[in-house]
Design a protein around this motif. Sequence first.
Motif, PDB file in Angstrom:
ATOM      1  N   VAL A  68       0.837  -1.203   0.000  1.00  0.00           N
ATOM      2  CA  VAL A  68       0.000   0.000   0.000  1.00  0.00           C
ATOM      3  C   VAL A  68       0.873   1.255   0.000  1.00  0.00           C
ATOM      4  CG1 VAL A  68      -1.663   1.349   1.360  1.00  0.00           C
ATOM      5  CG2 VAL A  68      -1.998  -1.119   1.035  1.00  0.00           C
ATOM      6  N   GLU A  69       1.901   1.269   0.824  1.00  0.00           N
ATOM      7  CA  GLU A  69       2.800   2.428   0.881  1.00  0.00           C
ATOM      8  C   GLU A  69       3.463   2.670  -0.467  1.00  0.00           C
ATOM      9  OE1 GLU A  69       5.425   1.495   4.109  1.00  0.00           O
ATOM     10  OE2 GLU A  69       3.901   1.927   5.633  1.00  0.00           O
ATOM     11  N   ALA A 107       2.377   1.755  -3.425  1.00  0.00           N
ATOM     12  CA  ALA A 107       1.358   2.221  -4.374  1.00  0.00           C
ATOM     13  C   ALA A 107       1.100   3.710  -4.196  1.00  0.00           C
ATOM     14  CB  ALA A 107       0.072   1.421  -4.192  1.00  0.00           C
ATOM     15  N   LEU A 108       0.997   4.150  -2.955  1.00  0.00           N
ATOM     16  CA  LEU A 108       0.736   5.558  -2.689  1.00  0.00           C
ATOM     17  C   LEU A 108       1.929   6.432  -3.050  1.00  0.00           C
ATOM     18  CD1 LEU A 108      -1.138   5.120   0.691  1.00  0.00           C
ATOM     19  CD2 LEU A 108      -2.129   5.928  -1.468  1.00  0.00           C
ATOM     20  N   ARG A 109       3.127   5.979  -2.744  1.00  0.00           N
ATOM     21  CA  ARG A 109       4.323   6.765  -3.056  1.00  0.00           C
ATOM     22  C   ARG A 109       4.544   6.900  -4.562  1.00  0.00           C
ATOM     23  NH1 ARG A 109       7.442   3.645   1.517  1.00  0.00           N
ATOM     24  NH2 ARG A 109       6.837   4.908   3.317  1.00  0.00           N
ATOM     25  N   GLY A 110       3.929   6.009  -5.326  1.00  0.00           N
ATOM     26  CA  GLY A 110       4.048   6.078  -6.780  1.00  0.00           C
ATOM     27  C   GLY A 110       3.147   7.122  -7.419  1.00  0.00           C
ATOM     28  N   VAL A 111       2.285   7.736  -6.628  1.00  0.00           N
ATOM     29  CA  VAL A 111       1.365   8.755  -7.132  1.00  0.00           C
ATOM     30  C   VAL A 111       2.069  10.114  -7.150  1.00  0.00           C
ATOM     31  CG1 VAL A 111      -0.798   9.984  -6.691  1.00  0.00           C
ATOM     32  CG2 VAL A 111      -0.660   7.499  -6.323  1.00  0.00           C
ATOM     33  N   SER A 112       1.946  10.805  -8.270  1.00  0.00           N
ATOM     34  CA  SER A 112       2.540  12.135  -8.395  1.00  0.00           C
ATOM     35  C   SER A 112       1.976  13.064  -7.327  1.00  0.00           C
ATOM     36  CB  SER A 112       2.242  12.687  -9.786  1.00  0.00           C
ATOM     37  OG  SER A 112       2.784  13.972  -9.932  1.00  0.00           O
ATOM     38  N   GLY A 113       2.847  13.790  -6.656  1.00  0.00           N
ATOM     39  CA  GLY A 113       2.430  14.736  -5.615  1.00  0.00           C
ATOM     40  C   GLY A 113       2.527  14.178  -4.213  1.00  0.00           C
ATOM     41  N   VAL A 114       2.750  12.859  -4.080  1.00  0.00           N
ATOM     42  CA  VAL A 114       2.873  12.253  -2.756  1.00  0.00           C
ATOM     43  C   VAL A 114       4.321  12.384  -2.290  1.00  0.00           C
ATOM     44  CG1 VAL A 114       2.769  10.093  -1.449  1.00  0.00           C
ATOM     45  CG2 VAL A 114       0.968  10.647  -3.083  1.00  0.00           C
ATOM     46  N   THR A 115       4.500  12.929  -1.098  1.00  0.00           N
ATOM     47  CA  THR A 115       5.846  13.096  -0.545  1.00  0.00           C
ATOM     48  C   THR A 115       6.158  12.066   0.531  1.00  0.00           C
ATOM     49  OG1 THR A 115       5.046  14.733   1.045  1.00  0.00           O
ATOM     50  CG2 THR A 115       5.896  15.567  -1.060  1.00  0.00           C
ATOM     51  N   GLY A 116       5.141  11.358   1.007  1.00  0.00           N
ATOM     52  CA  GLY A 116       5.343  10.320   2.015  1.00  0.00           C
ATOM     53  C   GLY A 116       4.051   9.574   2.260  1.00  0.00           C
ATOM     54  N   THR A 147       2.437   6.193   4.888  1.00  0.00           N
ATOM     55  CA  THR A 147       2.585   5.105   5.847  1.00  0.00           C
ATOM     56  C   THR A 147       1.251   4.395   5.962  1.00  0.00           C
ATOM     57  OG1 THR A 147       2.065   6.557   7.715  1.00  0.00           O
ATOM     58  CG2 THR A 147       4.395   6.229   7.215  1.00  0.00           C
ATOM     59  N   ALA A 148       1.324   3.066   6.085  1.00  0.00           N
ATOM     60  CA  ALA A 148       0.113   2.263   6.230  1.00  0.00           C
ATOM     61  C   ALA A 148       0.157   1.532   7.562  1.00  0.00           C
ATOM     62  CB  ALA A 148       0.003   1.270   5.080  1.00  0.00           C
ATOM     63  N   ASP A 149      -1.003   1.353   8.164  1.00  0.00           N
ATOM     64  CA  ASP A 149      -1.123   0.662   9.447  1.00  0.00           C
ATOM     65  C   ASP A 149      -2.264  -0.333   9.332  1.00  0.00           C
ATOM     66  OD1 ASP A 149      -1.739  -0.168  12.038  1.00  0.00           O
ATOM     67  OD2 ASP A 149      -1.308   1.798  12.909  1.00  0.00           O
ATOM     68  N   ARG A 150      -1.916  -1.630   9.237  1.00  0.00           N
ATOM     69  CA  ARG A 150      -2.946  -2.662   9.034  1.00  0.00           C
ATOM     70  C   ARG A 150      -3.883  -2.787  10.226  1.00  0.00           C
ATOM     71  NH1 ARG A 150       1.800  -5.512   9.813  1.00  0.00           N
ATOM     72  NH2 ARG A 150       1.812  -6.975  11.562  1.00  0.00           N
ATOM     73  N   GLU A 151      -3.378  -2.564  11.434  1.00  0.00           N
ATOM     74  CA  GLU A 151      -4.224  -2.683  12.619  1.00  0.00           C
ATOM     75  C   GLU A 151      -5.258  -1.571  12.683  1.00  0.00           C
ATOM     76  OE1 GLU A 151      -1.870  -3.252  16.128  1.00  0.00           O
ATOM     77  OE2 GLU A 151      -0.830  -4.968  15.267  1.00  0.00           O
ATOM     78  N   ALA A 152      -4.873  -0.376  12.292  1.00  0.00           N
ATOM     79  CA  ALA A 152      -5.804   0.756  12.272  1.00  0.00           C
ATOM     80  C   ALA A 152      -6.630   0.785  10.987  1.00  0.00           C
ATOM     81  CB  ALA A 152      -5.034   2.070  12.417  1.00  0.00           C
ATOM     82  N   LYS A 153      -6.231  -0.030  10.004  1.00  0.00           N
ATOM     83  CA  LYS A 153      -6.886  -0.061   8.693  1.00  0.00           C
ATOM     84  C   LYS A 153      -6.848   1.308   8.042  1.00  0.00           C
ATOM     85  CE  LYS A 153      -9.931  -3.872   9.891  1.00  0.00           C
ATOM     86  NZ  LYS A 153     -11.303  -4.358   9.978  1.00  0.00           N
ATOM     87  N   GLN A 154      -5.680   1.976   8.157  1.00  0.00           N
ATOM     88  CA  GLN A 154      -5.543   3.320   7.608  1.00  0.00           C
ATOM     89  C   GLN A 154      -4.203   3.500   6.914  1.00  0.00           C
ATOM     90  OE1 GLN A 154      -6.044   5.945  10.971  1.00  0.00           O
ATOM     91  NE2 GLN A 154      -8.239   6.119  10.578  1.00  0.00           N
ATOM     92  N   GLU A 170      -6.544   0.713  -4.793  1.00  0.00           N
ATOM     93  CA  GLU A 170      -7.432  -0.308  -5.340  1.00  0.00           C
ATOM     94  C   GLU A 170      -6.740  -1.110  -6.434  1.00  0.00           C
ATOM     95  OE1 GLU A 170     -11.059   1.809  -6.277  1.00  0.00           O
ATOM     96  OE2 GLU A 170     -11.779   1.558  -4.213  1.00  0.00           O
ATOM     97  N   ASP A 171      -5.934  -0.452  -7.242  1.00  0.00           N
ATOM     98  CA  ASP A 171      -5.166  -1.149  -8.286  1.00  0.00           C
ATOM     99  C   ASP A 171      -4.183  -2.130  -7.670  1.00  0.00           C
ATOM    100  OD1 ASP A 171      -6.541   0.227 -10.254  1.00  0.00           O
ATOM    101  OD2 ASP A 171      -4.889   1.586 -10.750  1.00  0.00           O
ATOM    102  N   ALA A 172      -3.752  -1.859  -6.443  1.00  0.00           N
ATOM    103  CA  ALA A 172      -2.828  -2.746  -5.736  1.00  0.00           C
ATOM    104  C   ALA A 172      -3.574  -3.924  -5.086  1.00  0.00           C
ATOM    105  CB  ALA A 172      -2.036  -1.976  -4.682  1.00  0.00           C
ATOM    106  N   GLY A 173      -4.910  -3.910  -5.141  1.00  0.00           N
ATOM    107  CA  GLY A 173      -5.691  -5.043  -4.656  1.00  0.00           C
ATOM    108  C   GLY A 173      -6.392  -4.867  -3.323  1.00  0.00           C
ATOM    109  N   TYR A 174      -6.535  -3.630  -2.874  1.00  0.00           N
ATOM    110  CA  TYR A 174      -7.165  -3.376  -1.576  1.00  0.00           C
ATOM    111  C   TYR A 174      -8.415  -2.524  -1.759  1.00  0.00           C
ATOM    112  CZ  TYR A 174      -2.741  -5.181  -0.087  1.00  0.00           C
ATOM    113  OH  TYR A 174      -1.664  -6.021   0.083  1.00  0.00           O
TER     114      TYR A 174
END
Length: 65
Positions: free
Chosen positions: A19-20, A22-31, A33-40, A57-61
């Motif tokens: 997930v991290e 996938a998100l870091r691959g998006v233009s404009g993202v500077t950082g 972090t994913a937390d599976r326990e918090a689901k965030q 979602e493209d990463a399967g979540y």
Amino acid sequence: MSQVITVEGMTCGHCEQTVEEALRGVSGVTGATADREAKQASVDGDADVTILVQAVEDAGYTVHA
């Protein structure tokens, strides 16, 4: 700017890493972090939330923004 999205389906550390990346691959993202326990995932930067949702979602979540 920081955004938090709800991510369903993360069950392990590898899931968090996926997930991290996938998100870091998006233009404009500077950082990200994913937390599976918090689901965030926390995302820093100025990327549009719809693009963030699509990347995870493209990463399967499932995302609830």
